[in-house]
Scaffold this motif. Structure first.
Motif, mmCIF file in Angstrom:
data_model
loop_
_atom_site.group_PDB
_atom_site.id
_atom_site.type_symbol
_atom_site.label_atom_id
_atom_site.label_comp_id
_atom_site.label_asym_id
_atom_site.label_seq_id
_atom_site.Cartn_x
_atom_site.Cartn_y
_atom_site.Cartn_z
ATOM 1 N N GLU A 41 30.775 -46.485 -33.763
ATOM 2 C CA GLU A 41 31.247 -47.646 -32.995
ATOM 3 C C GLU A 41 31.313 -47.310 -31.505
ATOM 4 O O GLU A 41 30.910 -48.115 -30.664
ATOM 5 C CB GLU A 41 32.642 -48.074 -33.475
ATOM 6 N N LEU A 42 31.827 -46.125 -31.193
ATOM 7 C CA LEU A 42 31.942 -45.717 -29.786
ATOM 8 C C LEU A 42 30.567 -45.566 -29.145
ATOM 9 O O LEU A 42 30.382 -45.911 -27.972
ATOM 10 C CB LEU A 42 32.736 -44.406 -29.679
ATOM 11 N N LYS B 98 27.967 -47.329 -29.747
ATOM 12 C CA LYS B 98 27.505 -48.679 -29.419
ATOM 13 C C LYS B 98 28.288 -49.245 -28.231
ATOM 14 O O LYS B 98 27.709 -49.813 -27.311
ATOM 15 C CB LYS B 98 27.642 -49.602 -30.625
ATOM 16 N N GLU B 99 29.629 -49.075 -28.273
ATOM 17 C CA GLU B 99 30.477 -49.640 -27.217
ATOM 18 C C GLU B 99 30.189 -49.027 -25.848
ATOM 19 O O GLU B 99 30.290 -49.705 -24.833
ATOM 20 C CB GLU B 99 31.955 -49.422 -27.561
ATOM 21 N N TYR B 100 29.874 -47.743 -25.839
ATOM 22 C CA TYR B 100 29.664 -47.043 -24.563
ATOM 23 C C TYR B 100 28.185 -46.761 -24.288
ATOM 24 O O TYR B 100 27.851 -45.896 -23.491
ATOM 25 C CB TYR B 100 30.468 -45.734 -24.541
ATOM 26 N N LYS C 93 38.949 -43.425 -27.414
ATOM 27 C CA LYS C 93 38.624 -44.348 -26.324
ATOM 28 C C LYS C 93 39.367 -43.981 -25.043
ATOM 29 O O LYS C 93 38.794 -43.981 -23.951
ATOM 30 C CB LYS C 93 38.974 -45.795 -26.708
#
Length: 109
Positions: A45-46, A48-50, A101
């Protein structure tokens, strides 16, 4: 490997991590490690987010023991952060996503 995650090996380590510009997050893991499997979706997930801000890589410690020993990895999962090729921080153990995060945001800040 999941989308946005680089599979790291001894052969690619220097190019992908030590010669990289900006922030690189490396997840040291192994197939048999339960906590590693628990944190894997969070790492994905991280990534993709970053995307575009942080390079995310995973290094299998069983397949690349020389890198694991060079960085004195004693327990996995270990998440290590590199900035412009220098190790700047690390987190050991399966930690909650908000903690990761916060660490990333602080290092990007």
């Amino acid at each position: 490997m999941a989308e946005g995650i680089v599979e790291l090996t001894t052969a690619s380590w220097d190019k992908e991590v030590l010669q990289a510009n900006g922030l690189v997050m490396v997840d040291f893991w192994a197939v048999w490690c339960g906590p590693c499997r628990m944190i894997a979706p969070t790492v994905e997930e991280l990534a993709k987010e970053y995307a575009g801000k942080v390079k995310v890589g995973k290094l299998n410690t069983d397949e690349n023991p020389d890198i694991a020993s060079k960085y004195k990895i004693m327990g996995i999962p270990t998440i290590m952060f590199f900035k412009d090729g220098q190790k700047v921080d690390q987190i050991v153990g399966a930690v909650p996503k908000p903690q990761l995060k916060a660490k990333i945001d602080a290092l990007l800040g």
